[in-house]
Motif scaffolding. Structure first.
Motif, short mmCIF file in Angstrom:
data_model
loop_
_atom_site.label_atom_id
_atom_site.label_comp_id
_atom_site.label_asym_id
_atom_site.label_seq_id
_atom_site.Cartn_x
_atom_site.Cartn_y
_atom_site.Cartn_z
N ASN B 81 62.68 3.87 52.38
CA ASN B 81 63.85 4.37 51.67
C ASN B 81 63.46 5.26 50.50
O ASN B 81 62.41 5.08 49.88
CB ASN B 81 64.66 3.20 51.10
CG ASN B 81 65.40 2.45 52.19
OD1 ASN B 81 65.73 3.04 53.22
ND2 ASN B 81 65.66 1.18 51.97
N ASP B 91 74.20 9.52 47.99
CA ASP B 91 73.13 8.66 47.50
C ASP B 91 72.70 9.10 46.11
O ASP B 91 72.95 10.24 45.68
CB ASP B 91 71.94 8.69 48.45
CG ASP B 91 71.10 7.43 48.33
OD1 ASP B 91 71.48 6.52 47.57
OD2 ASP B 91 70.05 7.34 49.00
N LEU B 96 70.84 3.40 45.10
CA LEU B 96 69.72 2.65 45.69
C LEU B 96 69.46 1.39 44.86
O LEU B 96 69.23 0.30 45.39
CB LEU B 96 68.47 3.53 45.77
CG LEU B 96 67.19 2.89 46.30
CD1 LEU B 96 67.39 2.19 47.63
CD2 LEU B 96 66.07 3.93 46.45
N SER B 120 61.10 6.14 43.90
CA SER B 120 61.15 6.25 45.37
C SER B 120 61.01 7.71 45.81
O SER B 120 60.35 8.01 46.81
CB SER B 120 62.44 5.64 45.91
OG SER B 120 63.56 6.43 45.52
N THR B 144 66.40 11.96 57.97
CA THR B 144 66.60 10.57 57.53
C THR B 144 67.47 9.84 58.53
O THR B 144 68.15 10.46 59.34
CB THR B 144 67.31 10.49 56.17
OG1 THR B 144 68.51 11.25 56.25
CG2 THR B 144 66.44 10.98 55.04
N SER B 146 69.92 5.88 58.95
CA SER B 146 70.45 4.76 58.15
C SER B 146 69.86 3.45 58.64
O SER B 146 69.39 3.34 59.76
CB SER B 146 71.97 4.74 58.19
OG SER B 146 72.43 4.96 59.48
N ARG B 154 69.25 7.15 54.05
CA ARG B 154 68.18 7.39 53.08
C ARG B 154 66.81 6.93 53.58
O ARG B 154 65.87 6.85 52.81
CB ARG B 154 68.50 6.68 51.76
CG ARG B 154 68.56 5.16 51.85
CD ARG B 154 68.35 4.52 50.48
NE ARG B 154 69.48 4.60 49.60
CZ ARG B 154 70.37 3.61 49.39
NH1 ARG B 154 70.25 2.46 50.02
NH2 ARG B 154 71.35 3.77 48.54
N THR B 155 66.72 6.65 54.86
CA THR B 155 65.46 6.13 55.37
C THR B 155 64.65 7.23 56.05
O THR B 155 65.08 7.80 57.05
CB THR B 155 65.73 4.97 56.34
OG1 THR B 155 66.52 3.99 55.66
CG2 THR B 155 64.44 4.34 56.81
N SER B 439 62.61 -1.18 52.54
CA SER B 439 62.36 -1.26 51.10
C SER B 439 61.00 -1.86 50.75
O SER B 439 60.58 -1.78 49.60
CB SER B 439 63.45 -2.10 50.42
OG SER B 439 64.63 -1.34 50.36
#
Ligand SMILES: Cc1cc2nc3c(=O)[nH]c(=O)nc-3n(C[C@H](O)[C@H](O)[C@H](O)COP(=O)(O)OP(=O)(O)OC[C@H]3O[C@@H](n4cnc5c(N)ncnc54)[C@H](O)[C@@H]3O)c2cc1C
Ligand code: FES
Lengths: 256, 637
Positions: B81, B91, B96, B120, B144, B146, B154-155, B439
């Protein structure tokens, strides 16, 4: 729900396994029976069963390398019936399942054999030489904190995919074990190609290829004579085109 | 004792910058006089060792595998993330931060989580610069996707091999420092003790796993990056070598163990096939983006999955959690799967499984798109189960996966023992009672690249280098202790193997302290574990000698530590008389079976001090306060 389609039948297999007490000791083959093995056992789980039996009999269990047991860490390393990782396409030993064998089969199990990988014990070899090749130049020289925004350098999807194809190498060393010359060209080629393809790595491409090839030779790896056993044995199916790329990068470095 | 996490004060968005300014610095020319021992070479360890070496510290690093590149971080699949907000979908660092605190069910320290969210973005930049081939879109921009527990995309990912690529990036940075001589590497080396001088961590005792030699390494600070302890359940998604040994040895030397009962059970793993099984394989939860989870409505369903019509399927996550659906957080999805199976509607052998079905997304997007996204996962599934996930729904079941708990650390990632720093999964810091997907990679790299390089300087600047010498009495005592325990393990001459004991411990942990816990079940575990431990020290059989490569001996040592650590985990779970995140006490649930927190009594991190084997550990509390987010009932409906 319906019962499992695979009701457990068990098999008995004869294993002929390389045993060696230490780096400078002579090795020998020993024969063992693997009993009550089902098709759902992975190859390493089958060896676990054999080892538990050996311990109970007061004998020394077979020592072999393994860790993730899901085909990604590159630790497991056995030559099975003459083929690194047992020869199933895109499969490491730890992912090989006993359904590929049948009751009564005889299975030969040996360590990786290559000049650059001395045997430490039984099926365990020292692959530190692969780390040495990376230490020689398998990186970009970016300092922590010095990077620009990830999207400030665009990379076409094609290039990113090409780099990723090369980067999938798990560093297990099967390519070296499979090569009649004990070469590490596929391993080295994959890293050189990944970094040469990306703008971030291109800057140092020439020094990189020279020093990585230098380290390869120093470590006692052989030369490539186009047998292509490496790709055939590679559990990630890394393409031999990366060896050609390595050669091209080397030529480029010579010319300039 | 009330513990102080030493969070900086003031507006949260300025805390890290302010703290960085307030910390002391080590003069550049003095850095090489300080030696730092970094144990572990996963994302946390490799990034820490590389960054500290680069700064000029004299670093030694250790791992039990034959190469740093094989640390278990390599196995992470789904992604990492970052709050880049490239997709422009709302975002931000604050979001986050918010998602992580909420996902952790309000059991983490706010300032630490904020810093994580803040750095991050630097992580993605750093990794891209190292040549990590992140997925890109056709325009060449970073792509990215989800992940569970978030409503934004954001992944960042690299096929299904994100952990591998990030670790190889950190390993390459580490390799560069090894070549430059700032870092010295000790592979196939296991840390078996922590050495203290006047209560400060100054060295470690190790066993060379090839020669069996026991040795001490001295330094000015010790950084533990030794990963998680979830193998206390025996079967888990972790590598076989993952253990609690390093953090447990530190705990026995006085470091506090925080929230060990926060253990994550991952919803999407391949169900167990037999007794002999040695590990459970995770199928990345990114699959939940396109797969739909269901069980048959009827208890006595006998038709093959594909012949069960729509009206006879229960898409229970979509039914119970309409806004998150198949992307509900891990703890919730896992418990829901268990409920369906407990209700007798599970599928596959033993009825411990639920379907993860790609039929609809293949219809919508085509098989090629699904193949492009997940081919390596489908391949892995087929290799293990002999079933084709493109044609029949996959079967999945929850499995122990991740340890949110770990050694207690303050805002500087330093434990209560000065000089002992703990990074990555080995510490307890940011995930509270439940970690969100993608995460952990973020945390490991945040700690290693962007936190420790600053915070360790603050400690070292206030110490004199070289306080411990290899011939000191402290080193000798530690060596004697380790040698003694190795000999003891070898001398038992009993009948049961380390693997058998571990299987038994795992069964106790899973049955009595697994996905659902009660005062009664935990009480039973706390009775059973010491009995098993006693049997271990009477009936253990370890083949071979101590002076050689001996995997049985290595394993026996790890099992011995799990037998002690497991009990502490259960005591923590018993003490925490509430449900929160992944810690589910059946006594505390809503009418609908959701976890019920008790903020009035349990809004604290529990840090346990070891008081000797068989004695109850002492509880220290670090109160948690939330100034930027209001307590809320976690709802994913
Ligand atoms: C299958 C799987 C998939 C995952 N997928 C994701 C994902 O998609 N996204 C995400 O964010 N997270 C994911 N995670 C979680 C994440 O991978 C881990 O939490 C994280 O990588 C841990 O990193 P680490 O550096 O703390 O520890 P590790 O990578 O576990 O490294 C531990 C290191 O410590 C060393 N070590 C341990 N004990 C000793 C000792 N006694 N002596 C010497 N050395 C020792 C080991 O050799 C190793 O080098 C996944 C985890 C698993 C298991
Ligand atoms: S054990 Fe990790 S790849 Fe086989």
């Amino acid at each position: 729900m319906s019962p499992s389609k695979n009701d457990h039948k068990t098999m008995t297999l004869k294993l002929i396994v390389w045993r060696q007490n230490g780096p400078n000791e002579p090795g020998r083959f020993e024969t063992y029976l693997a009993r009550e093995i089902t098709e759902h056992h992975s190859f390493l789980e089958m060896l676990d069963v054999v080892n538990e039996d050996l311990i109970k009999e007061g004998k020394e269990p077979i020592v072999y390398d393994h860790d993730c047991r899901e085909g990604i860490c590159g630790t497991c390393s056995q030559v099975i019936n003459g083929l690194p990782h047992g020869g199933q396409t895109r499969t490491t030993v730890c992912q090989l399942h006993m359904r590929k064998f049948k009751d009564g089969d005889t299975i030969y199990i040996e360590p990786w054999r290559a000049r650059a990988f001395p045997i430490l014990k039984d099926l365990v070899v020292d692959r530190g030489a692969l780390d040495k090749i990376i230490q020689a130049g398998g990186y970009t020289s970016v300092r922590t904190g010095a990077a620009v925004d990830g999207n400030s350098i665009l990379i076409s999807k094609e290039k990113a995919d090409y780099a990723m194809d090369a980067a999938e190498c798990i560093g297990c060393g099967a390519c070296v074990a499979a090569c009649p010359n004990g070469a590490a060209m596929l391993f080295t080629g994959a890293k050189v190609s990944q970094l040469a393809e990306l703008p971030q790595g291109k800057v140092e491409a020439m020094e990189r290829v020279n020093s990585m090839l230098g380290a390869m030779q120093e470590c006692g790896f052989g030369n490539c004579t186009n047998h292509y056993e490496c790709q055939a044995s590679c559990p990630k199916d890394i393409d031999v085109k990366f060896i050609s790329r390595l050669n091209r990068e080397y030529l480029k470095a010579l010319v300039f | 004792m009330i513990l102080d996490g030493k969070s900086p004060t003031g507006p949260i968005e300025n805390t890290w910058d302010k703290h960085r300014f307030d910390m002391k610095l080590v003069n550049p020319s003095n850095k090489r006089k300080y030696k730092v021992l970094v144990v572990g070479t996963g994302l946390a360890g490799a990034s820490a060792a590389a960054s500290l070496g680069e700064l000029g510290y004299n670093v030694e690093t250790f791992c039990y595998q034959d190469s740093p590149r094989r640390a278990h971080s390599i196995a992470a699949q789904g992604g990492i993330n970052a709050a880049k907000n490239y997709p422009n979908d709302g975002d931000s660092i604050r979001r986050l931060f918010y998602d992580t605190v909420k996902g952790g069910d309000f059991r983490a320290r706010e300032a630490d989580v904020w810093r994580l969210a803040q750095v991050s973005n630097n992580i993605i930049d750093q990794c891209a610069a190292q040549g990590v081939p992140f997925a890109r879109d056709y325009g060449g921009y970073l792509d990215t996707r989800s992940f569970g527990g978030a409503q934004v995309s954001r992944t960042f990912y690299a096929r299904g091999l994100t952990g591998q690529q990030l670790l190889l990036g950190a390993y390459s940075a580490l390799s560069r420092q090894i070549k430059l001589g700032t870092v010295k590497l000790y592979p196939r080396t296991e840390m078996l003790d922590l050495i203290l001088v006047d209560g400060e961590a100054k060295g470690i005792t190790i066993r060379d796993l090839v020669t069996g030699k026991i040795r001490t390494h001295v330094g000015d600070a010790v950084v533990l990056c030794t990963g998680g302890y979830i193998n206390v359940y025996n079967l888990s998604t972790n590598a076989r070598g993952c253990s609690a040994t390093a953090i447990w040895k530190a705990c026995k030397k006085g470091a506090y163990m925080a929230n060990p009962c926060y253990t994550q059970i991952h919803p999407t793993c391949i169900p167990q096939a037999g007794e002999y099984q040695s590990k459970l394989t995770l199928m990345s939860e990114s699959l939940r983006n396109d797969g739909r989870i269901w069980v048959p409505k009827k208890h006595d369903e006998t038709r093959p999955a594909n012949e069960i019509p729509e009206e006879d399927r229960d898409y229970y996550l979509e039914r119970k959690y309409p806004s998150y659906g198949n992307l509900a957080p891990r703890d919730i999805s896992s418990r829901a799967a268990k409920e369906q199976c407990d209700d007798g509607r599970g599928v596959g052998p033993g009825g411990r499984g639920v379907f993860l079905d790609f039929r609809d997304s293949i219809k919508r997007l085509g098989e090629d798109v699904i193949r492009e996204r997940y081919s390596n996962l489908f391949e892995m599934y087929e290799r293990i189960t002999d079933e084709d996930g493109y044609k029949v729904p996959m079967r999945i079941y929850p499995a122990p996966h991740y340890a949110m708990g770990g050694l207690w650390v303050d805002y500087n990632c330093m434990s209560n023992l000065p000089g002992l720093f703990v990074l990555g999964e080995a510490n307890f810091s940011v995930h509270g009672a439940n970690r969100l997907g993608a995460s952990a990679l973020m945390q490991g790299l945040a700690d290693g690249y962007f936190v420790i390089p600053y915070t360790i300087g603050d400690y070292l600047a206030q110490t004199t280098p070289g306080m411990l010498k290899e011939d000191a009495a402290e080193c000798k005592a530690s060596m004697d202790e380790v040698e003694g325990s190795v000999e003891k393990l070898l001398s038992m001459g009993g009948k049961r193997t380390p693997a058998e004991f571990m299987r038994e411990l795992g069964t106790i942990m899973w049955e009595y302290a697994g996905m659902a816990r009660s005062a009664e079940s935990l009480g039973q575990a706390i009775e059973k574990i010491p009995v098993l431990r006693e049997e271990f020290w009477e009936d253990l059989k370890v083949a071979g000698a101590g002076s050689e490569l001996n995997q049985q001996l290595e394993n026996a040592g790890r099992v011995a530590d799990f037998l002690e650590f497991g009990e502490m985990l259960c005591r923590d779970a018993l003490n925490r008389d509430e449900s929160c995140g992944a810690h589910f006490r059946v006594e505390h649930q809503t009418g609908e079976g959701e976890a019920e927190r008790d903020d009035e009594n349990f809004s604290y991190s529990a840090a346990w001090e070891y008081k000797g084997n068989g004695n109850e550990p002492e509880l220290h509390k670090e109160p948690l306060t939330f100034e930027n987010i209001h307590y809320a009932v976690r709802s994913y409906k």
